[in-house]
Design an enzyme around this catalytic site. Structure first.
Site, short mmCIF file in Angstrom:
data_model
loop_
_atom_site.label_atom_id
_atom_site.label_comp_id
_atom_site.label_asym_id
_atom_site.label_seq_id
_atom_site.Cartn_x
_atom_site.Cartn_y
_atom_site.Cartn_z
N GLY A 46 -14.46 -9.02 41.00
CA GLY A 46 -15.60 -9.64 40.34
C GLY A 46 -16.17 -8.70 39.30
O GLY A 46 -16.03 -7.48 39.42
N GLN A 51 -22.32 -5.23 33.48
CA GLN A 51 -21.45 -4.09 33.79
C GLN A 51 -20.65 -3.63 32.57
O GLN A 51 -20.10 -2.52 32.58
CB GLN A 51 -20.47 -4.44 34.94
CG GLN A 51 -21.19 -4.63 36.27
CD GLN A 51 -20.19 -4.91 37.38
OE1 GLN A 51 -19.80 -6.05 37.59
NE2 GLN A 51 -19.75 -3.87 38.06
N CYS A 94 -18.04 -1.73 44.24
CA CYS A 94 -18.49 -2.21 42.94
C CYS A 94 -17.83 -1.35 41.86
O CYS A 94 -17.79 -0.13 42.01
CB CYS A 94 -20.01 -2.10 42.85
SG CYS A 94 -20.69 -2.67 41.29
N LEU A 95 -17.34 -1.99 40.80
CA LEU A 95 -16.67 -1.22 39.74
C LEU A 95 -17.63 -0.26 39.04
O LEU A 95 -17.19 0.71 38.43
CB LEU A 95 -16.03 -2.17 38.72
CG LEU A 95 -14.88 -3.04 39.27
CD1 LEU A 95 -14.41 -4.02 38.22
CD2 LEU A 95 -13.73 -2.17 39.75
N HIS A 136 -22.91 -10.96 45.28
CA HIS A 136 -22.88 -9.61 44.70
C HIS A 136 -22.95 -9.69 43.17
O HIS A 136 -23.74 -8.96 42.54
CB HIS A 136 -21.59 -8.92 45.17
CG HIS A 136 -21.33 -7.58 44.58
ND1 HIS A 136 -21.22 -6.44 45.35
CD2 HIS A 136 -21.14 -7.17 43.30
CE1 HIS A 136 -20.98 -5.40 44.55
NE2 HIS A 136 -20.93 -5.82 43.30
N GLU A 137 -22.16 -10.59 42.58
CA GLU A 137 -22.13 -10.67 41.10
C GLU A 137 -23.42 -11.26 40.55
O GLU A 137 -23.91 -10.82 39.52
CB GLU A 137 -20.92 -11.49 40.63
CG GLU A 137 -19.55 -10.95 41.03
CD GLU A 137 -19.37 -9.46 40.74
OE1 GLU A 137 -19.94 -8.96 39.76
OE2 GLU A 137 -18.65 -8.80 41.51
N HIS A 140 -26.09 -8.75 40.26
CA HIS A 140 -25.98 -7.89 39.06
C HIS A 140 -26.83 -8.44 37.91
O HIS A 140 -27.38 -7.68 37.12
CB HIS A 140 -24.53 -7.83 38.58
CG HIS A 140 -23.71 -6.74 39.20
ND1 HIS A 140 -24.01 -5.40 39.05
CD2 HIS A 140 -22.57 -6.78 39.94
CE1 HIS A 140 -23.09 -4.67 39.68
NE2 HIS A 140 -22.21 -5.48 40.25
#
Ligand code: NI
Length: 172
Positions: A46, A51, A94-95, A136-137, A140
């Site tokens: 994701g 991000q 998370c990236l 989660h996304e 963000h």
């Protein structure tokens, strides 16, 4: 399509609330394609627009495993319209918080309304990994990271580890 740089904590843009997308046009479609390419290359399941430093409400997700066909989801202005009382715990990463993981509890099922890449309103119901990933996304887009659900002590430990790792990478 182009690969974009992924922002890493403590970049302040990761803590900001994003603006809704006003018009779904070619620019937005190109953004979603770049986000998917960047997510697959990372690799991740994701990615949210902030991000890559784009402060707009757009996310991409693909939770298919290696043996399955890709199942890319592109979502504009996604909103959680309902969530289950039952919760489940997943180990999240998370990236923007490389190589760090923590168990996070969230509703096990959610309903999400969003615009697709043609500007058409869609709704999905999700459970399991997809439900966790959606939450989660979407977090963000409101400047919320999975580490915000942890104690300040754990959150700071993770930040320090990430900063140390980034330093090692830069000097390598
Ligand atoms: Ni993330």
């Amino acid at each position: 399509m182009a690969l974009r740089d992924i922002l890493i904590i403590p970049d302040p843009r990761l803590k900001q609330e994003c603006e809704p997308v006003a018009v779904v046009d070619d620019g937005v479609r190109a953004l979603l394609d770049d986000m998917l390419e960047t997510m697959y290359a990372a690799p991740g399941i994701g990615l949210a627009a902030p991000q890559i430093g784009v402060m707009q409400r757009a996310i991409v997700i693909d939770v298919a495993d290696d043996k399955e066909k890709p199942q890319p989801l592109k979502m504009i202005n996604p909103e959680i319209i309902w969530e289950s009382e039952d919760v489940a715990t997943y180990q999240e990463g998370c990236l923007s918080i490389p190589d760090q993981y923590a168990d996070i509890e969230r509703p096990v099922e959610v309903g999400v309304r969003y615009l697709d890449e043609n500007g058409k309103e869609q709704e999905i119901e999700a459970d399991g990994l997809l439900a966790t990933c959606l939450q989660h996304e979407i977090d963000h887009l409101d400047g919320i990271l999975f580490t915000d659900y942890l104690s300040a002590l754990k959150r700071n430990m993770i930040l320090k580890k990430v900063q140390k790792l980034q330093k090692t990478k830069q000097s390598a």
